[in-house]
Each structure stands twice: as C-alpha cells, then as structure tokens.
Design an enzyme around this catalytic site. Structure first.
Site, PDB file in Angstrom:
ATOM      1  CB  CYS A  87      71.756 -35.130  36.079  1.00 24.97           C
ATOM      2  SG  CYS A  87      70.767 -35.233  37.565  1.00 24.97           S
ATOM      3  CG  LEU A  88      75.626 -29.594  38.222  1.00 24.18           C
ATOM      4  CD1 LEU A  88      76.381 -30.560  39.118  1.00 24.18           C
ATOM      5  CD2 LEU A  88      76.609 -28.845  37.332  1.00 24.18           C
TER       6      LEU A  88
END
Lengths: 149, 152
Positions: A87-88
């Site tokens: 999750c970036l």
C-alpha cells in the site's frame, strides 16, 4: 512482443551501471519487463540486516501506468499484506510518468523505514501495531530473522 | 432590411444578448467557478464545443487544453535537456515538438505529455493541477465591447 521502449532500456542500463545503495534490480532474460528485485532492510528499522526479494513488472502502458511491485519474501508490516501487495501512494493514485523504477524502489525502502499503521493494507498487522507497537516491532524483527536471510 | 441575427439564423435579439451579458457579469463577480456561469457562457459558444466544456470528465484535461499548450522554440532547448517521460533528449529529434505547462512551466514532448494529460490533470514533475490556474479575465472593459456578440 512489441519492442522495448527506449526509456526502459535506459532505466535498466542505469540500474546496473549506477545502482541504488541497498537495492538491486535485474531484468529477467526471457522478459525484459519483469525484474527480480532485492531490498536491504533499512538500518535502525525492524527489518535491519534482512534482504527482501520482490518482483517488479512494467505493464504495457508504462510509464503512463505505475510498475506492479510485490514482496516475495514474507514480511510483517502494516502496509504490506500476506500476498506481498504494497500500500504505497506512488504505486496507485500518486503515480507520475516522471517517476522511475529506481524512485519507486526507494519509496518502498522508505516504507520499510517508516511503517504507517494508520493507512493499513494488512489490517490485522496494523491493529497489532497500534495496540502494542513494541510487540509488533519485535515480531517484525523476528520475521526478518526467519524469512529475510 | 433584415438584421444580422435573422440573416444568420442566430437565436435571440440584441436585447436578450445584452441581458445575457449582464447575467454573466453578475455571476462572474459572485462566483467565478459557478456552473450556471458556464452554462450561460456556453450559449455564446458553438454547439459542437459545448459538450466538451460542460461535460468535462473528472480526470484528464480537455483536448482543446492539450492542443493549446505553448510550444517551446528549438533554439531555447539545450543539448542535455530531455523529456522526463520518455527520457530522450529533445534535440535527438531534428524537429522536436516540445511544450511547457502553464504556471509551473515544466517542459515535455507534446507526444508524451498529451497521453498523460488525457487521463490526469497534474504535472508529472511537480503534481501541480494544470487546470486550476484560471486565466485572469479583465471585466472592466466588457461594457465597452457591446458588439462582441456579433462574432459569436
């Protein structure tokens, strides 16, 4: 397969000739859009002294579309789920075609140095992290010893 | 003798156009981003262009915006300058077609940035919202140009 865009060739050459400290990225010989990546755990993080394997794939629309990056090594981190998905922001909504493979991998390395349990992908890990940070960090360190050698 | 409007089959007479202009002026002073303002303005714009202006997609820039990006002269390009999207030097091409974005002035090959801006409104280098900088409209002279509707 369509010929490889000049940009991908240039990026690959630079990754080899001028590598980012603590990061390696090697294109697969059968598919030059598929890279085997290693990232060293940042110092003073729970991932210190670990070496993490990742895969990186450049989709046909790259660089209009972000590279697909996934951890292959098991890791205990609130922003990385059990399938290794990350999750970036720069891999999703904040992607820009001026970013490159090396800048994306630097962002992943920075994510290891500063886990963000308030924007979780692995909900159970993030809950542990918020409830008892010391215990979560100890577990992340333990997993690094177990899986990232 | 028939009027310009009758001959050219345009709607309304000069009075309604004057009313329309007054409404636009009031709306602009109240709220420059009003949808009502856009709809009124659209009445002065050919139908073929209205759809693009009113039903603008949430993501991406209108084609007219991309087409109107200012070009950078070849003589203003230096040897080492490269497009950060394709990573190729501008002068590798004998006829480089380079544009700069409004406000931030970041430069790209038109071919490269056009693809990106068709699905995003941000500058690839600084994430500036390229559509957010409205050109300043000087409304102090609008009153003097009573005949502008003629050219509509």
């Amino acid at each position: 397969m369509a010929s490889l865009p000049k940009r991908i060739i240039k990026e690959t050459e630079r990754l080899v000739s001028d590598p980012v400290p603590g990061i390696t990225a090697q294109p697969h010989e059968d598919n030059l859009r598929y890279f085997q990546v290693t990232i060293e755990g940042p110092q003073q993080s729970p991932y210190e002294s670990g070496v993490f394997q990742l895969e990186l794939f450049l989709p046909d629309d790259y660089p209009m579309e972000a590279p697909k990056v996934r951890f292959l090594t098991k890791i205990y981190h609130p922003n990385i789920d059990r399938l290794g998905r990350i999750c970036l922001d720069v891999l999703k909504t904040n992607w820009s075609p001026a970013l490159q493979i090396r800048t994306v991998l630097l962002s992943v390395q920075a994510l290891l140095a500063s886990p963000n349990p308030n924007d979780p992908l692995a909900n159970d890990v993030a809950e542990d992290w918020i409830r008892n940070e010391d215990a979560a960090i100890a577990k992340a360190r333990e997993w690094t010893q177990l899986y990232a050698k | 003798m028939s009027t310009y409007e009758e001959e050219h089959n345009t709607s309304g007479n000069s009075n309604s156009r004057r009313d329309l202009r007054a409404q636009i002026r009031n709306l602009y002073q109240e709220d420059g981003s009003s949808t009502a303002l856009l709809q009124l303005l659209a009445q002065l714009i050919p139908e073929s262009m209205q759809e693009e202006l009113l039903n603008e997609k949430e993501e991406g820039c209108p084609e007219t915006f991309i087409d109107s990006l200012p070009r950078v002269n070849k003589c203003d390009l230096k040897g080492a300058d490269a497009c950060s999207i394709c990573c190729c030097g501008y002068l590798d091409d004998t006829h480089p077609l380079v544009v700069k974005l409004p406000h931030c002035s970041h430069r790209f090959d038109l071919e490269c940035v056009a693809v990106w801006l068709s699905k995003s409104r941000t500058c690839p280098l600084c994430r500036d919202d390229v559509l957010s900088h409205k050109p300043k409209v000087d409304i102090s002279n609008v009153e003097l140009e009573e005949d502008w509707g003629m050219y509509g």
